[in-house]
Design an enzyme around this catalytic site. Structure first.
Site, PDB file in Angstrom:
ATOM      1  N   GLY A  33       1.054  -1.159   0.024  1.00  0.00           N
ATOM      2  CA  GLY A  33       0.008   0.039  -0.157  1.00  0.00           C
ATOM      3  C   GLY A  33       0.826   1.324   0.172  1.00  0.00           C
ATOM      4  CB  ALA A  34       1.840   3.852   1.218  1.00  0.00           C
ATOM      5  CG  LEU A  35      -0.939   1.508  -3.670  1.00  0.00           C
ATOM      6  CD1 LEU A  35      -2.329   1.310  -4.521  1.00  0.00           C
ATOM      7  CD2 LEU A  35       0.067   0.491  -3.812  1.00  0.00           C
ATOM      8  CB  SER A  83      10.361   5.181  -1.590  1.00  0.00           C
ATOM      9  OG  SER A  83      10.260   4.309  -0.207  1.00  0.00           O
ATOM     10  CB  SER A  84       5.445   3.618   0.771  1.00  0.00           C
ATOM     11  OG  SER A  84       5.122   2.771  -0.670  1.00  0.00           O
ATOM     12  CG  HIS A 124       3.176   0.802  -5.456  1.00  0.00           C
ATOM     13  ND1 HIS A 124       3.336   1.931  -4.512  1.00  0.00           N
ATOM     14  CD2 HIS A 124       4.050  -0.275  -4.961  1.00  0.00           C
ATOM     15  CE1 HIS A 124       3.905   1.360  -3.577  1.00  0.00           C
ATOM     16  NE2 HIS A 124       4.316   0.099  -3.680  1.00  0.00           N
TER      17      HIS A 124
END
Ligand code: PAF
Length: 277
Positions: free
Chosen positions: A29-31, A183-184, A35
Site C-alpha cells: 500500500g501507500a501506492l 518510495s512509500s 506501483h
C-alpha cells in the site's frame, strides 16, 4: 474494481477466469506512481490484473517501523480504481497467517548480503508472504519494482526453488523529476530531508558516469564518502555488485549494479542503478 478481503472469496471469483492470463502486483500500500507503473505493465501483458495491499508483519524486524508504515487505504483504492486495476486483495493479518507459523528457505548468500546485513530475517518474511500470496492468486506473472533489486532476486530464487509456475517480471525504477526514487517511505521526509535524499541518486549517477571496471574498490569507497559528506545523510552501504548474484563486482563482471541504503533523518531509503549492462 472488485475488492476481496478473504482468500475464499478471491479464489471463488478467480475460478471464473481459468484460461486467462493473470498479472499480480503485490504491494504494502501507500501506492505511488512506481506501483501504478507496475499495474500498467501488468495490464499490457495479461487479461486480468490483481493488486494486493498487505502490510506484512513478518518482514519487519523493527516493530516501530511496522507500526509507522503508512496505511492510506482510501487513497490507495481511489488510485487503483483510476488505474483500472481489476481486483484488489486486501486481507487482514489473520487471513494470511496462522499462529506460530514457521517459514525458512535457504537461498544461500543472497539473503545475507546488502539489505540482509542490516535487516536480518527481512527476506525470509518477504519470501514467506509472497509464497502465500502466489498460492492464493496463482498468477501467470508477478510484477516487482527494480527499486527493491535484491528483493526481486530473492523472490525469483524462491520461485525457482519451490517450482512455482509464475514468471517474475522486474519493472524499472520510477523517479521524480529531480531523481528521487519513488518510495512509500518518501512521505516521511520533511522538505529539507527530501532535498538531502537527492544525494542517493546523485551519487549513483556519478558512479555510473565514472564507472571503470578496473577501479571498482576505489569507486565504491569514494561513493560512500560522498554520501557520508552529504548533509543529513547517514549511509549504511554503497556497493558495486554482480547484477545476477549481488556478490561483489569484479573487473570482469558482465552486469554491474550499484546499490545503496542510507538514513535521511529517521527514514531509511534504498536506491540502485545499473552501471554496466
Ligand atoms: O515490496 C513490497 O512492497 C513488499 O516487500 C512485498 C513484495 C509486497 C511483500 O510484502
Amino acid at each position: 474494481m472488485k475488492i476481496f478481503t478473504t482468500r475464499k472469496d478471491l479464489r471463488k471469483y478467480l475460478s471464473a477466469f481459468s484460461g486467462n492470463s493473470v498479472g499480480f502486483v503485490p504491494t504494502m500500500g501507500a501506492l505511488h506512481n512506481g506501483h501504478l507503473a507496475l499495474i500498467t505493465q501488468a495490464q499490457k501483458n495479461n487479461d486480468l490484473v490483481i493488486c494486493s495491499i498487505f502490510v506484512n508483519p513478518t518482514q519487519f524486524n523493527d516493530s516501530k517501523d511496522l507500526e509507522n508504515y503508512p496505511r492510506p487505504i482510501a487513497d490507495d483504492i481511489a488510485k487503483l480504481t483510476q488505474a483500472k486495476c481489476d481486483v484488489l486483495f486486501h486481507p487482514e493479518v489473520l487471513e494470511i497467517y496462522d499462529d506460530n507459523e514457521h517459514w525458512h528457505l535457504n537461498i544461500g548468500e543472497l539473503e545475507h548480503l546488502l539489505e540482509g546485513k542490516f535487516r536480518p530475517e527481512h527476506y525470509q518474511g518477504v519470501m514467506q508472504v509472497v509464497y502465500k500470496l502466489l498460492d492464493i492468486v496463482k498468477p501467470t506473472r508477478i510484477y516487482l519494482g527494480q527499486k527493491d533489486y535484491q528483493q526481486y532476486l530473492v523472490v525469483k530464487q524462491m520461485i525457482a526453488l519451490k517450482h512455482i509456475s509464475v514468471e517474475p517480471v522486474m519493472c524499472p525504477i520510477q523517479r521524480d523529476d529531480d531523481g528521487l526514487a519513488l518510495s512509500s517511505r518518501n512521505i516521511h521526509l520533511s522538505p529539507a530531508e527530501r532535498q538531502h535524499a537527492l544525494a542517493l541518486s546523485k551519487t549513483l549517477n556519478w558512479v555510473k558516469v565514472n564507472f571503470n571496471a578496473g577501479n571498482i574498490d576505489s569507486l565504491q569507497r569514494h561513493a560512500f564518502t560522498m554520501l557520508q559528506q552529504s548533509p543529513g545523510v547517514d549511509p549504511e552501504y554503497f556497493e558495486l555488485a554482480d547484477g545476477q548474484t549481488l556478490l561483489p563486482a569484479k573487473a570482469d563482471t558482465k552486469n554491474v549494479v550499484a546499490l545503496t541504503a542510507a538514513r535521511v533523518g529517521a527514514t531509511r531509503l534504498i536506491d540502485n542503478m545499473v552501471v554496466k549492462a
